[in-house]
Write a protein that holds these residues in place. Structure first.
Motif, short mmCIF file in Angstrom:
data_model
loop_
_atom_site.label_atom_id
_atom_site.label_comp_id
_atom_site.label_asym_id
_atom_site.label_seq_id
_atom_site.Cartn_x
_atom_site.Cartn_y
_atom_site.Cartn_z
N GLN A 131 0.77 -1.22 0.02
CA GLN A 131 0.23 0.16 0.02
C GLN A 131 0.84 1.28 0.06
OE1 GLN A 131 -0.60 -2.65 2.11
NE2 GLN A 131 -2.47 -3.39 1.09
N LEU A 132 0.30 2.39 -0.56
CA LEU A 132 0.93 3.67 -0.61
C LEU A 132 1.52 4.22 0.83
CD1 LEU A 132 1.80 6.18 -2.43
CD2 LEU A 132 -0.25 6.99 -1.64
N GLN A 133 3.00 4.45 0.78
CA GLN A 133 3.55 4.82 2.16
C GLN A 133 4.79 5.32 2.03
OE1 GLN A 133 5.11 1.52 4.61
NE2 GLN A 133 3.68 0.32 3.31
N THR A 134 5.23 6.35 2.83
CA THR A 134 6.56 6.85 2.79
C THR A 134 7.53 5.84 3.28
OG1 THR A 134 5.42 8.98 2.64
CG2 THR A 134 7.92 9.06 3.55
N LYS A 135 8.64 5.50 2.58
CA LYS A 135 9.60 4.90 2.97
C LYS A 135 10.89 5.55 3.72
CE LYS A 135 7.86 1.05 1.24
NZ LYS A 135 7.36 -0.11 2.25
N PRO A 136 11.64 4.95 4.87
CA PRO A 136 12.57 5.69 5.43
C PRO A 136 13.71 6.17 4.50
CG PRO A 136 12.14 3.20 6.40
CD PRO A 136 11.43 3.62 5.07
N TRP A 137 13.74 5.79 3.18
CA TRP A 137 14.67 6.39 2.36
C TRP A 137 14.24 7.36 1.21
CZ3 TRP A 137 13.24 1.07 2.28
CH2 TRP A 137 12.25 0.92 1.47
N GLY A 138 12.99 7.97 2.17
CA GLY A 138 12.40 9.28 1.51
C GLY A 138 11.52 9.11 0.21
N MET A 139 11.08 7.98 -0.14
CA MET A 139 10.32 7.87 -1.44
C MET A 139 8.70 7.47 -0.89
SD MET A 139 11.85 8.12 -4.20
CE MET A 139 12.33 7.35 -5.80
N LYS A 140 7.81 8.12 -1.39
CA LYS A 140 6.47 7.62 -1.30
C LYS A 140 6.38 6.73 -2.53
CE LYS A 140 3.41 10.65 0.11
NZ LYS A 140 2.55 11.60 0.25
N GLU A 141 5.80 5.35 -2.17
CA GLU A 141 5.80 4.40 -2.99
C GLU A 141 4.61 3.26 -2.58
OE1 GLU A 141 9.30 1.45 -2.13
OE2 GLU A 141 9.83 3.40 -2.64
N PHE A 142 4.24 2.62 -3.84
CA PHE A 142 3.34 1.49 -3.72
C PHE A 142 3.65 0.41 -4.78
CE2 PHE A 142 1.16 3.82 -6.76
CZ PHE A 142 0.37 2.99 -7.52
N ALA A 143 3.23 -0.79 -4.59
CA ALA A 143 3.83 -1.96 -5.21
C ALA A 143 2.42 -2.58 -5.85
CB ALA A 143 4.52 -3.05 -4.64
N ILE A 144 2.49 -2.96 -7.29
CA ILE A 144 1.29 -3.95 -7.85
C ILE A 144 2.17 -5.09 -8.15
CG2 ILE A 144 0.09 -2.06 -8.49
CD1 ILE A 144 1.38 -3.85 -11.27
N ILE A 145 1.10 -6.21 -8.26
CA ILE A 145 1.67 -7.34 -9.16
C ILE A 145 0.79 -7.73 -10.30
CG2 ILE A 145 1.53 -9.94 -8.63
CD1 ILE A 145 3.49 -8.66 -6.62
N ASP A 146 1.41 -7.97 -11.27
CA ASP A 146 0.83 -7.97 -12.64
C ASP A 146 0.25 -9.44 -12.81
OD1 ASP A 146 2.69 -9.71 -13.83
OD2 ASP A 146 3.40 -8.12 -15.34
N VAL A 147 -0.38 -9.79 -13.90
CA VAL A 147 -1.28 -11.05 -13.97
C VAL A 147 -0.04 -12.29 -14.17
CG1 VAL A 147 -3.41 -10.20 -15.03
CG2 VAL A 147 -1.34 -10.66 -16.52
N ALA A 148 0.93 -11.98 -14.39
CA ALA A 148 2.06 -13.13 -14.32
C ALA A 148 2.79 -13.23 -13.09
CB ALA A 148 3.19 -12.67 -15.49
#
Length: 126
Positions: free
Chosen positions: A98-115
């Motif tokens: 889920q969307l969150q700010t990481k300790p290294w200063g990036m706001k990020e989220f991850a997805i998984i594609d169909v493969a």
């Protein structure tokens, strides 16, 4: 007066499973990419693009390879992109991504594609 080399976009070539039609539909309908090229009948390779992000989808039924493939796409407007994906059902969001700010200063989220490929979308916090 030699010109210094400049690195530009990176276009990952990723395993897209056995059914490229299904992968293309996922990238178009769920992630907002557009199909710009395809080869083979049935399709063995396709290129999808959204803005400057270009991804080569390769037919490959090695699930293990797909699950160990991951890359990052830097974006402007990460919160709006996250909302866009939520509107499309949000099923592609990684359970721990889920969307969150990481300790290294990036706001990020991850997805998984169909493969099974993991894509992290990120934006610098400042």
């Amino acid at each position: 007066m030699s010109k210094q080399p400049v690195l530009k976009n990176i276009s990952p070539m990723i395993p897209a499973g056995n059914d490229l039609e299904k992968s293309i539909a996922f990238y178009e309908q769920q992630l907002g990419f557009k199909l710009i090229h395809k080869e083979g009948n049935p399709i063995t390779m396709a290129v999808v693009k959204r803005d400057s992000a270009e991804i080569f989808l390769l037919k490959n039924d090695d699930q293990h390879l797909a699950e160990w493939t991951t890359f990052r796409i830097q974006v402007d407007g990460i919160e709006q992109l996250y909302q866009e994906f939520q509107v499309h059902g949000g099923h592609m969001i990684h359970p721990n991504g889920q969307l969150q700010t990481k300790p290294w200063g990036m706001k990020e989220f991850a997805i998984i594609d169909v493969a099974g490929v993991c894509i992290t979308f990120c934006e610098p916090e400042n």
